[in-house]
Scaffold this active site. Structure first.
Site, mmCIF file in Angstrom:
data_model
loop_
_atom_site.group_PDB
_atom_site.id
_atom_site.type_symbol
_atom_site.label_atom_id
_atom_site.label_comp_id
_atom_site.label_asym_id
_atom_site.label_seq_id
_atom_site.Cartn_x
_atom_site.Cartn_y
_atom_site.Cartn_z
ATOM 1 N N ASN A 116 -10.937 -22.121 -44.079
ATOM 2 C CA ASN A 116 -11.730 -23.012 -42.967
ATOM 3 C C ASN A 116 -12.744 -22.267 -42.373
ATOM 4 O O ASN A 116 -12.775 -21.484 -41.455
ATOM 5 C CB ASN A 116 -10.718 -23.280 -41.803
ATOM 6 C CG ASN A 116 -11.335 -24.111 -40.839
ATOM 7 O OD1 ASN A 116 -12.074 -24.613 -40.931
ATOM 8 N ND2 ASN A 116 -10.453 -23.969 -39.656
ATOM 9 N N LYS A 122 -14.851 -23.331 -40.474
ATOM 10 C CA LYS A 122 -15.274 -24.022 -39.224
ATOM 11 C C LYS A 122 -16.639 -24.275 -39.186
ATOM 12 O O LYS A 122 -17.337 -24.608 -40.094
ATOM 13 C CB LYS A 122 -14.876 -22.950 -37.854
ATOM 14 C CG LYS A 122 -13.513 -22.270 -38.296
ATOM 15 C CD LYS A 122 -13.080 -21.660 -36.981
ATOM 16 C CE LYS A 122 -11.788 -21.078 -37.358
ATOM 17 N NZ LYS A 122 -11.005 -20.665 -36.016
ATOM 18 N N GLY A 158 -8.329 -16.635 -34.562
ATOM 19 C CA GLY A 158 -9.556 -15.968 -34.096
ATOM 20 C C GLY A 158 -9.220 -15.021 -33.120
ATOM 21 O O GLY A 158 -10.104 -14.338 -32.429
ATOM 22 N N HIS A 208 -6.593 -29.459 -36.430
ATOM 23 C CA HIS A 208 -6.532 -28.196 -36.175
ATOM 24 C C HIS A 208 -6.743 -27.983 -34.597
ATOM 25 O O HIS A 208 -7.124 -28.914 -33.792
ATOM 26 C CB HIS A 208 -8.048 -27.791 -36.805
ATOM 27 C CG HIS A 208 -8.153 -26.218 -36.624
ATOM 28 N ND1 HIS A 208 -8.542 -25.603 -35.570
ATOM 29 C CD2 HIS A 208 -8.016 -25.425 -37.563
ATOM 30 C CE1 HIS A 208 -8.618 -24.338 -35.726
ATOM 31 N NE2 HIS A 208 -8.224 -24.262 -37.040
ATOM 32 N N GLU A 212 -8.551 -26.589 -32.810
ATOM 33 C CA GLU A 212 -9.865 -26.619 -32.021
ATOM 34 C C GLU A 212 -10.022 -28.057 -31.856
ATOM 35 O O GLU A 212 -10.747 -28.482 -30.834
ATOM 36 C CB GLU A 212 -11.042 -25.896 -32.748
ATOM 37 C CG GLU A 212 -10.684 -24.359 -32.740
ATOM 38 C CD GLU A 212 -10.990 -23.602 -33.858
ATOM 39 O OE1 GLU A 212 -11.898 -24.152 -34.800
ATOM 40 O OE2 GLU A 212 -10.684 -22.383 -34.037
ATOM 41 N N GLU A 223 -0.201 -22.852 -37.256
ATOM 42 C CA GLU A 223 -1.108 -21.979 -36.835
ATOM 43 C C GLU A 223 -0.775 -21.794 -35.451
ATOM 44 O O GLU A 223 -1.304 -22.738 -34.375
ATOM 45 C CB GLU A 223 -2.318 -22.812 -36.843
ATOM 46 C CG GLU A 223 -2.889 -22.940 -38.280
ATOM 47 C CD GLU A 223 -4.288 -22.814 -38.561
ATOM 48 O OE1 GLU A 223 -4.867 -21.969 -39.395
ATOM 49 O OE2 GLU A 223 -5.121 -23.698 -37.653
#
Ligand code: PEP
Length: 257
Positions: A9, A11, A173, A95, A97, A167
């Site tokens: 990913n 991002k 991160g 996700h 985020e 996740e």
């Protein structure tokens, strides 16, 4: 029998120049490494570039989001049919985020999942708890809520055409990877919950782990019974690191033969 999948990913990272080097390096590094499956999920503007660079390779293409609507008056949206046009196989939905920064609800995620399925894309459905939710002991309740929203909206059969990515938000991160045992416990829980509705589907369901996976910890995580590979953020931007993770997945498959 499930085979391992490693999906990168990217991002909101990359440029035409830097992508070219990364994609070329990955194609070369993973050539012939055919026991596991690999994918990169790139930003929308770079899908065409990545599609061309990956053509003929063993790396599939994916996007990071999809609009829940069919093409029409939805300024800024990218429809599932457009991702198919660009030869995407995968699309990440839900996700953390997208959920936390862009305010996507379980219902929004479920409708994006439905749009992906309708157009023959494989959604990579992300589930996971925050640190506070883990510390208050509601990890299973959170992933159940996120998972059930999709099952209720799309039906259990649709789940069989998807990939799940567990996740934990606190591991994304942050450099704080879940221990293999922590990951395994939630993966087993997810699989058992699905098995309650369809045992065969649960057995075939690919459940990835995501959250600070690196070349140095991938083998331990992927060695757990219910961990079928990884969704990789930061490390997917570094060719050597992502290749090392892919090699760890391929090595697991080799050991099974
Ligand atoms: C992710 O973005 O899905 C992710 C797992 O990120 P990272 O590997 O950087 O933790």
């Amino acid at each position: 029998m499930r085979s391992k999948l490693v999906a990168g990913n990217w991002k909101m990272n990359g440029s035409l120049a830097s992508n070219q080097g990364l994609l070329q390096a990955l194609v070369a590094a993973l050539a012939g490494l055919n026991r596991a499956q690999y994918a990169v999920c790139v930003p929308f503007p770079y899908l065409a570039q990545a599609e061309q660079a990956l053509r003929g390779s063993n790396i599939s293409l994916g996007a990071q989001d999809v609009c829940r609507f069919e093409p029409g008056a939805y300024t800024g949206g990218v429809a599932a049919s457009m991702l198919v046009d660009l030869r995407c196989r995968y699309v990440i939905v839900g996700h953390s985020e997208r959920r936390s920064v862009f305010g996507e609800t379980d219902e929004t995620v479920a409708s994006k999942f439905a749009a992906a399925i309708k157009h023959g894309l494989t959604p990579i459905l992300c589930l996971g708890e925050t640190l506070n939710e883990r510390e208050t002991g509601i990890t299973e309740a959170v992933v159940t809520r996120q998972l059930d929203a999709v099952i209720q909206h799309c039906g259990i059969a649709a789940l069989g055409r998807s990939v799940i990515a567990y996740e934990p938000v606190w591991a994304i991160g942050t450099g704080k990877t879940a221990t293999p045992q922590q990951a395994q416990a939630v993966h087993a829980y997810i699989r058992a919950r699905v098995a309650g509705l369809d045992r065969a589907l649960a057995e075939d369901l690919t459940v990835l782990y995501g959250g600070s996976v690196k070349g140095s910890n991938a083998a331990q995580l992927f060695g757990m019974a219910d961990v079928d590979g990884g969704l990789i953020g930061g490390a997917s931007l570094v060719a050597d690191e992502f290749s090392a993770i892919c090699r760890a997945a391929a090595a697991m498959e080799t050991m099974r033969v």
